[in-house]
Design a protein around this motif. Structure first.
Motif, PDB file in Angstrom:
ATOM      1  N   LEU A 120     -14.879 -10.816 -11.721  1.00 38.82           N
ATOM      2  CA  LEU A 120     -15.894 -11.853 -11.847  1.00 38.82           C
ATOM      3  C   LEU A 120     -17.267 -11.189 -11.879  1.00 38.82           C
ATOM      4  O   LEU A 120     -17.591 -10.383 -11.017  1.00 38.82           O
ATOM      5  N   HIS A 121     -18.045 -11.488 -12.914  1.00 37.08           N
ATOM      6  CA  HIS A 121     -19.410 -10.985 -12.978  1.00 37.08           C
ATOM      7  C   HIS A 121     -20.308 -12.014 -13.649  1.00 37.08           C
ATOM      8  O   HIS A 121     -19.833 -12.868 -14.401  1.00 37.08           O
ATOM      9  N   ALA A 122     -21.594 -11.935 -13.326  1.00 31.54           N
ATOM     10  CA  ALA A 122     -22.548 -12.934 -13.813  1.00 31.54           C
ATOM     11  C   ALA A 122     -23.834 -12.255 -14.248  1.00 31.54           C
ATOM     12  O   ALA A 122     -24.224 -11.210 -13.723  1.00 31.54           O
ATOM     13  N   PHE A 123     -24.490 -12.869 -15.207  1.00 32.24           N
ATOM     14  CA  PHE A 123     -25.794 -12.430 -15.679  1.00 32.24           C
ATOM     15  C   PHE A 123     -26.783 -13.552 -15.412  1.00 32.24           C
ATOM     16  O   PHE A 123     -26.491 -14.719 -15.675  1.00 32.24           O
ATOM     17  N   THR A 124     -27.935 -13.200 -14.884  1.00 30.19           N
ATOM     18  CA  THR A 124     -28.937 -14.205 -14.570  1.00 30.19           C
ATOM     19  C   THR A 124     -30.276 -13.816 -15.180  1.00 30.19           C
ATOM     20  O   THR A 124     -30.590 -12.636 -15.319  1.00 30.19           O
ATOM     21  N   ASP A 125     -31.039 -14.811 -15.551  1.00 36.57           N
ATOM     22  CA  ASP A 125     -32.367 -14.572 -16.096  1.00 36.57           C
ATOM     23  C   ASP A 125     -33.183 -15.842 -15.931  1.00 36.57           C
ATOM     24  O   ASP A 125     -32.646 -16.923 -15.710  1.00 36.57           O
ATOM     25  N   SER A 126     -34.470 -15.695 -16.021  1.00 33.53           N
ATOM     26  CA  SER A 126     -35.360 -16.854 -15.972  1.00 33.53           C
ATOM     27  C   SER A 126     -36.638 -16.505 -16.702  1.00 33.53           C
ATOM     28  O   SER A 126     -36.954 -15.337 -16.919  1.00 33.53           O
ATOM     29  N   ASN A 127     -37.348 -17.542 -17.106  1.00 34.32           N
ATOM     30  CA  ASN A 127     -38.661 -17.307 -17.707  1.00 34.32           C
ATOM     31  C   ASN A 127     -39.715 -17.935 -16.812  1.00 34.32           C
ATOM     32  O   ASN A 127     -39.620 -19.092 -16.419  1.00 34.32           O
ATOM     33  N   TRP A 128     -40.683 -17.142 -16.473  1.00 32.95           N
ATOM     34  CA  TRP A 128     -41.726 -17.590 -15.567  1.00 32.95           C
ATOM     35  C   TRP A 128     -42.713 -18.460 -16.336  1.00 32.95           C
ATOM     36  O   TRP A 128     -43.214 -18.079 -17.383  1.00 32.95           O
ATOM     37  N   VAL A 129     -42.998 -19.664 -15.826  1.00 39.94           N
ATOM     38  CA  VAL A 129     -43.906 -20.646 -16.429  1.00 39.94           C
ATOM     39  C   VAL A 129     -43.518 -20.854 -17.897  1.00 39.94           C
ATOM     40  O   VAL A 129     -44.327 -20.717 -18.800  1.00 39.94           O
ATOM     41  N   GLY A 130     -42.252 -21.191 -18.095  1.00 39.27           N
ATOM     42  CA  GLY A 130     -41.757 -21.386 -19.451  1.00 39.27           C
ATOM     43  C   GLY A 130     -42.274 -22.644 -20.122  1.00 39.27           C
ATOM     44  O   GLY A 130     -42.400 -22.700 -21.338  1.00 39.27           O
ATOM     45  N   ASP A 131     -42.605 -23.665 -19.355  1.00 35.57           N
ATOM     46  CA  ASP A 131     -43.103 -24.917 -19.906  1.00 35.57           C
ATOM     47  C   ASP A 131     -44.604 -25.013 -19.638  1.00 35.57           C
ATOM     48  O   ASP A 131     -45.052 -25.007 -18.488  1.00 35.57           O
ATOM     49  N   CYS A 132     -45.380 -25.087 -20.692  1.00 32.40           N
ATOM     50  CA  CYS A 132     -46.845 -25.103 -20.545  1.00 32.40           C
ATOM     51  C   CYS A 132     -47.373 -26.415 -19.977  1.00 32.40           C
ATOM     52  O   CYS A 132     -48.477 -26.452 -19.434  1.00 32.40           O
TER      53      CYS A 132
END
Length: 164
Positions: free
Chosen positions: A64-76
């Protein structure tokens, strides 16, 4: 579900015994087999009715493995970030998620850390589900993240007091 129509699946309900000679060399052309299974995995996205049967054809590991990501202040407009992750069992994608975070984050580290927390909770739930289904787990799940600061925050509990 009251108005649903049942359909048959192309797989046997009981597992059959596999001869021991197959354990040595399961397929003469492993790369060809992997390409076919990869194509069938793509079909599972568009045809959920055959997903179980196709995943039975894959004879790889249950890591079992996972990849995570996010975008900071993605919505203006509301300045909220978006968290996303995908979980794999072996090479099979079993769950993916993308959602706006509930709060406005002050830094990319906070955004990535929140995404890691959500992913970790999901991994724990999947581990328990696999345990309930008697699926063997031979390794510790791996969480992949691309933010060095968020990983340092996760690994060192002394940093937690400095983030408040």
């Amino acid at each position: 579900m009251v108005h649903c129509k049942p359909c048959s699946t192309p797989i046997a309900h009981k597992s059959s015994a596999v001869p021991s000679s197959i354990d040595v060399l399961p397929y003469a052309q492993p790369s060809f087999y992997r390409s076919i299974v990869g194509a069938l995995q793509y079909l599972t996205i568009t045809r959920p009715d055959i997903a179980f049967a196709i995943n039975q054809a894959y004879n790889g590991s249950y890591d079992l493995h996972a990849f995570t990501d996010s975008n900071w202040v993605g919505d203006c407009t509301d300045r909220r970030s978006t968290s996303s992750f995908c979980n794999y069992l072996g090479s099979n994608l079993i769950y993916w998620f993308a959602k706006k975070q509930h709060t406005v984050s002050r830094s990319s580290t906070e955004t990535e850390y929140r995404s890691m927390v959500d992913t970790t909770a999901e991994i724990c739930w999947i581990q328990q589900l696999l345990k309930d289904l008697s699926v063997p787990s031979f390794s510790v799940p791996v969480l992949w993240c691309d933010n060095v600061s968020a990983m340092a925050l996760a690994f060192n509990p002394l940093f937690h007091s400095k983030t408040m």
